[in-house]
Scaffold this motif. Structure first.
Motif, PDB file in Angstrom:
ATOM      1  N   ARG A   1      47.265  53.943  48.738  1.00  0.00           N
ATOM      2  CA  ARG A   1      46.547  52.714  49.044  1.00  0.00           C
ATOM      3  C   ARG A   1      45.289  52.603  48.179  1.00  0.00           C
ATOM      4  O   ARG A   1      44.920  53.524  47.463  1.00  0.00           O
ATOM      5  CB  ARG A   1      46.180  52.657  50.535  1.00  0.00           C
ATOM      6  N   GLY A   2      44.631  51.445  48.288  1.00  0.00           N
ATOM      7  CA  GLY A   2      43.445  51.207  47.483  1.00  0.00           C
ATOM      8  C   GLY A   2      43.791  50.525  46.174  1.00  0.00           C
ATOM      9  O   GLY A   2      44.924  50.085  45.939  1.00  0.00           O
ATOM     10  N   TYR A   3      42.793  50.420  45.301  1.00  0.00           N
ATOM     11  CA  TYR A   3      42.984  49.744  44.013  1.00  0.00           C
ATOM     12  C   TYR A   3      43.112  50.765  42.887  1.00  0.00           C
ATOM     13  O   TYR A   3      44.122  50.838  42.212  1.00  0.00           O
ATOM     14  CB  TYR A   3      41.807  48.792  43.746  1.00  0.00           C
TER      15      TYR A   3
ATOM     16  N   HIS B   1      38.331  50.506  46.336  1.00  0.00           N
ATOM     17  CA  HIS B   1      38.973  49.423  47.075  1.00  0.00           C
ATOM     18  C   HIS B   1      38.313  48.119  46.642  1.00  0.00           C
ATOM     19  O   HIS B   1      37.148  47.866  46.965  1.00  0.00           O
ATOM     20  CB  HIS B   1      38.839  49.635  48.584  1.00  0.00           C
ATOM     21  N   LYS B   2      39.062  47.312  45.896  1.00  0.00           N
ATOM     22  CA  LYS B   2      38.501  46.126  45.264  1.00  0.00           C
ATOM     23  C   LYS B   2      38.047  45.076  46.274  1.00  0.00           C
ATOM     24  O   LYS B   2      36.979  44.466  46.114  1.00  0.00           O
ATOM     25  CB  LYS B   2      39.542  45.526  44.312  1.00  0.00           C
ATOM     26  N   LYS B   3      38.850  44.846  47.301  1.00  0.00           N
ATOM     27  CA  LYS B   3      38.534  43.776  48.255  1.00  0.00           C
ATOM     28  C   LYS B   3      37.187  43.999  48.925  1.00  0.00           C
ATOM     29  O   LYS B   3      36.385  43.073  49.078  1.00  0.00           O
ATOM     30  CB  LYS B   3      39.641  43.669  49.317  1.00  0.00           C
TER      31      LYS B   3
ATOM     32  N   THR C   1      48.152  50.358  46.185  1.00  0.00           N
ATOM     33  CA  THR C   1      48.866  49.161  46.642  1.00  0.00           C
ATOM     34  C   THR C   1      48.058  47.888  46.428  1.00  0.00           C
ATOM     35  O   THR C   1      48.623  46.821  46.179  1.00  0.00           O
ATOM     36  CB  THR C   1      49.225  49.286  48.129  1.00  0.00           C
ATOM     37  N   GLU C   2      46.733  47.991  46.511  1.00  0.00           N
ATOM     38  CA  GLU C   2      45.900  46.796  46.329  1.00  0.00           C
ATOM     39  C   GLU C   2      46.011  46.282  44.890  1.00  0.00           C
ATOM     40  O   GLU C   2      46.143  45.073  44.651  1.00  0.00           O
ATOM     41  CB  GLU C   2      44.452  47.133  46.676  1.00  0.00           C
TER      42      GLU C   2
ATOM     43  N   ASP D   1      44.876  49.827  55.136  1.00  0.00           N
ATOM     44  CA  ASP D   1      43.751  48.891  55.019  1.00  0.00           C
ATOM     45  C   ASP D   1      44.099  47.513  55.576  1.00  0.00           C
ATOM     46  O   ASP D   1      43.260  46.874  56.209  1.00  0.00           O
ATOM     47  CB  ASP D   1      43.330  48.765  53.550  1.00  0.00           C
ATOM     48  N   SER D   2      45.320  47.066  55.342  1.00  0.00           N
ATOM     49  CA  SER D   2      45.708  45.715  55.775  1.00  0.00           C
ATOM     50  C   SER D   2      46.155  45.672  57.234  1.00  0.00           C
ATOM     51  O   SER D   2      46.398  44.595  57.770  1.00  0.00           O
ATOM     52  CB  SER D   2      46.832  45.177  54.888  1.00  0.00           C
TER      53      SER D   2
END
Length: 707
Positions: free
Chosen positions: A415-417, A442-444, A478-479, A500-501
């Motif tokens: 997960r993460g960017y 983590h971009k978001k 995944t981001e 995260d989602s």
């Protein structure tokens, strides 16, 4: 004067003993009390009563009795002692785990929210009803929430309470967790399902392993067995490994059995957990669908335990007490004299080995309900044309599915960017100060997150080492994958499913509902590999499959095989044929070859050879001890002292592992062919070294050694 022996709420192993207090009020074992303990007052749970104290020390009185009736029945109280012994954990830590938050023996625990209800009362002498009052009272369906009655007429309600025709009582606030679906019609069973059912019905064995390929109809076998247990007046426990699987399974069970179901998992609020626990305790729910903690529900007439995806590591608790759900299930089944049916397309090596030794009975479903397994292709990334982490072959396959209005699932188990943030100039890597491992971007949220301790930090583009603002991208999560896909396929409706989602309550169900109603691509971590059943998914793509194989852990190959085979099983579950594409740099690896041919037996034989050579489970029993302290030399010395307590056992370590909360940690692994002797050795170490400034954490039969 009566005396009580209690376990206080401290989970420290050094305090895993009974303390005696005097008590003037009536109290029973299994009730909570408040007791003075040093300078504080703590919550404790009564384990036993005594006429006389067994100590000459001054006996202090209980400050308060919290419960009139026991929270635990005799079976669960016995289970807490057994689990404490088998897990090398304090009894109180087990009791806290077994009970819902609102009932735990813990100071400051979540409180049960109460609400006022109205019931039939006893009228005062000479009290009479007016015509309007009689009409109002007859119109109430007692018992009724007081707020509901007051909304109709506050004055009438107040008058009837004053006259005694109504009385007010407090009840725990409750609400429905599930919208009741329409009752389903059981499908016609395939011959293989009928044969599996008949084998389980007729066998005198108590534990079964249902080994069926993905999509072979294992759930329908579960539902038929549950129906038969209910018809016999019994209760049923239906376990799933993760919260993401619960909504889909709950809907299937609810559609079949309607309002006889209770749901129990970690995403429920304390009030909801309490309500579901009470429904089972009061006999209002006869089937429980839940995750790991549901194995402690207060059954009194358990007739069947069903354990789906039994191989899943989520069934192992990763905090004290570190228990495996399967061990609890087998212990409870022995007490109730009921059958246990565990199911998986990729059984754990331990469970499958037990079928070969006839400890469990093997039941097989070798064919899919639709008789077609997906075609699996291994894409050699050293030979493929690669674009943004995708092989051109996979990109073309995605495009063709989008044109045909079919759905795609893509698995990237990170997960993460950006998994690693590295300076392009000085090559410095951003590290978690608590754990000493690389932080993920983590971009978001524009934050750096430690995927070990979950601590996060504001992202600063300036390198703290050299002041550069140039970042070298390393890998993707995944981001970032979601962003790339949206660029490559701008018209596609893309969803992401990872930790995260899905943090918010209900997020799993909402995501799956959106996917079932027409989204094109579902991107996710290993969450998307488990239990999803969408008939329009005709392509599953697995990226960076090799990452699962290079972990420094004895179960790396098994975990990789499970994830890849389970993910492959999400494709082609309907009438349309399915395809699976796995991107790899090592297509000849035996794990990937076993997945390609759906060859569980070939994987099992090969992996068991390696386990035997390496002296690992299921050929050996293991215990993992982790010592932690602020000073590295202190913690290493304590671990070396532990080695001296071992008896002719194989030792791995002591070895330094990653930090936690700025504490240095040292791991010791003990191997033994005798499980009882291993347990005895670990308890010796706990009694000798499980106190003082060096913290000791014990995991019996660990599923992983990576930390």
């Amino acid at each position: 004067m009566n005396y009580v022996k209690v376990y206080v709420e401290h989970s420290a192993l050094s305090l895993n003993q009974l303390f005696t207090y005097s008590c003037d009020e009536p109290v029973q074992p299994g009730c909570r009390v408040v007791v003075p303990f040093g300078p504080r007052e703590l919550t404790a749970i009564v384990a036993a009563l005594a006429k006389e104290p067994e100590t000459s020390r001054k006996i202090l009185p209980v400050s308060q009795v919290l419960d009139k009736t026991p929270l635990l029945n005799d079976e669960l109280f016995e289970l807490s002692g057994w689990l404490s012994d088998r897990c090398c954990a304090s009894v109180i830590s087990v009791l806290k785990t077994m009970l819902p938050p609102a009932m735990r023996p813990k100071t400051g625990h979540s409180k049960v929210v109460m609400e006022h209800w109205l019931e039939q009362g006893i009228p005062a002498d000479g009290a009479k009803l007016t015509g309007k009052q009689e009409s109002f009272l007859s119109g109430l369906q007692l018992p009724v929430p007081a707020a509901q009655a007051r909304r109709i007429s506050a004055s009438m309600t107040r008058s009837l309470l004053e006259k005694g025709f109504l009385k007010s009582v407090d009840r725990p606030k409750d609400r429905d967790l599930i919208t009741l679906p329409a009752k389903d019609v059981p499908p016609e069973l395939r011959p293989g399902q009928m044969q599996a059912l008949e084998q389980i019905r007729q066998s005198k064995a108590s534990v079964f392993l249902l080994h069926g390929v993905t999509g072979s109809g294992k759930t329908e076998v579960f539902l038929r067995l549950a129906q038969e247990a209910l018809e016999q007046g019994k209760q049923v426990l239906f376990l799933v490994p993760e919260i993401g699987l619960t909504p889909m399974m709950t809907q299937r069970v609810m559609a079949r059995f309607q309002d006889q179901i209770a749901v129990y998992h970690s995403y429920l609020s304390p009030q909801e957990k309490y309500a579901q626990y009470q429904r089972v305790k009061e006999g209002k729910a006869r089937i429980v669908v839940g995750t790991r903690s549901a194995c402690f529900m207060p059954f009194d007439n358990l007739g069947l335990i069903l354990m789906d995806e039994e191989h899943d590591a989520s069934y192992m608790q990763d905090s004290m007490p570190r228990y495996h759900t399967r061990d609890v299930v087998l212990h409870r089944a022995a007490h109730h004299g009921c059958k246990v049916v565990m199911a998986s397309a990729t059984p754990s090596l331990e469970s499958y080995a037990r079928t070969l030794k006839h400890v469990y009975e093997l039941v097989q479903l070798p064919e899919r309900v639709n008789f077609q397994m997906p075609e699996i292709r291994l894409l050699d990334m050293s030979k493929e044309t690669v674009r943004d982490g995708f092989s051109q072959t996979l990109l073309d396959a995605i495009q063709s599915r989008l044109e045909r209005k079919e759905q795609v699932i893509l698995l990237l188990n990170r997960r993460g960017y950006l998994p690693v943030v590295r300076c392009a100039d000085c090559h410095d890597v951003r590290i978690c100060p608590d754990c000493g491992i690389a932080l993920s971007y983590h971009k978001k949220e524009n934050r750096l997150v430690c995927h070990s301790c979950d601590r996060s930090f504001r992202y600063d583009p300036v390198c703290p080492a050299c002041g550069s603002t140039h970042t070298a991208p390393v890998g993707m999560g995944t981001e970032k994958l979601e962003d790339i896909l949206q660029t490559l396929f701008p018209d596609a409706r893309i969803l992401r499913m990872d930790a995260d989602s899905t943090r918010k309550k209900g997020a799993h169900k909402a995501l799956l509902d959106r996917f079932s109603h027409g989204a094109d691509i579902l991107v996710g971590t290993q969450m998307v590999a488990k239990g999803l059943d969408f008939p329009n998914v005709t392509l599953v793509g697995i990226l960076q499959a090799d990452n699962a194989l290079i972990r420094s852990d004895y179960r790396a190959a098994e975990s990789a095989y499970e994830m890849l085979e389970q993910a492959s099983g999400r494709s082609g579950r309907g009438e349309k044929p399915g395809e699976v594409m796995i991107q790899t740099f090592d297509p000849s690896h035996y794990v990937l070859q076993s997945v390609r041919s759906h060859g569980y037996q070939s994987f099992f034989r090969r992996e068991m050879q390696y386990r035997h050579l390496g002296d690992y489970p299921p050929y050996i029993y293991m215990a993992m001890l982790v010592f932690s302290h602020s000073k590295p030399e202190t913690v290493m010395e304590r671990a070396r002292q532990a080695v001296s307590h071992c008896r002719d056992q194989r030792i791995l370590g002591p070895v330094t592992i990653s930090m936690r909360q700025q504490k240095h940690r040292v791991r010791l692994v003990i191997k033994d062919r005798d499980d009882d002797r291993l347990l005895h050795t670990v308890w010796d170490i706990v009694h000798a070294l499980g106190h003082g400034p060096v913290k000791l954490e014990v995991t019996m039969h660990p599923l992983r050694l990576e930390e």
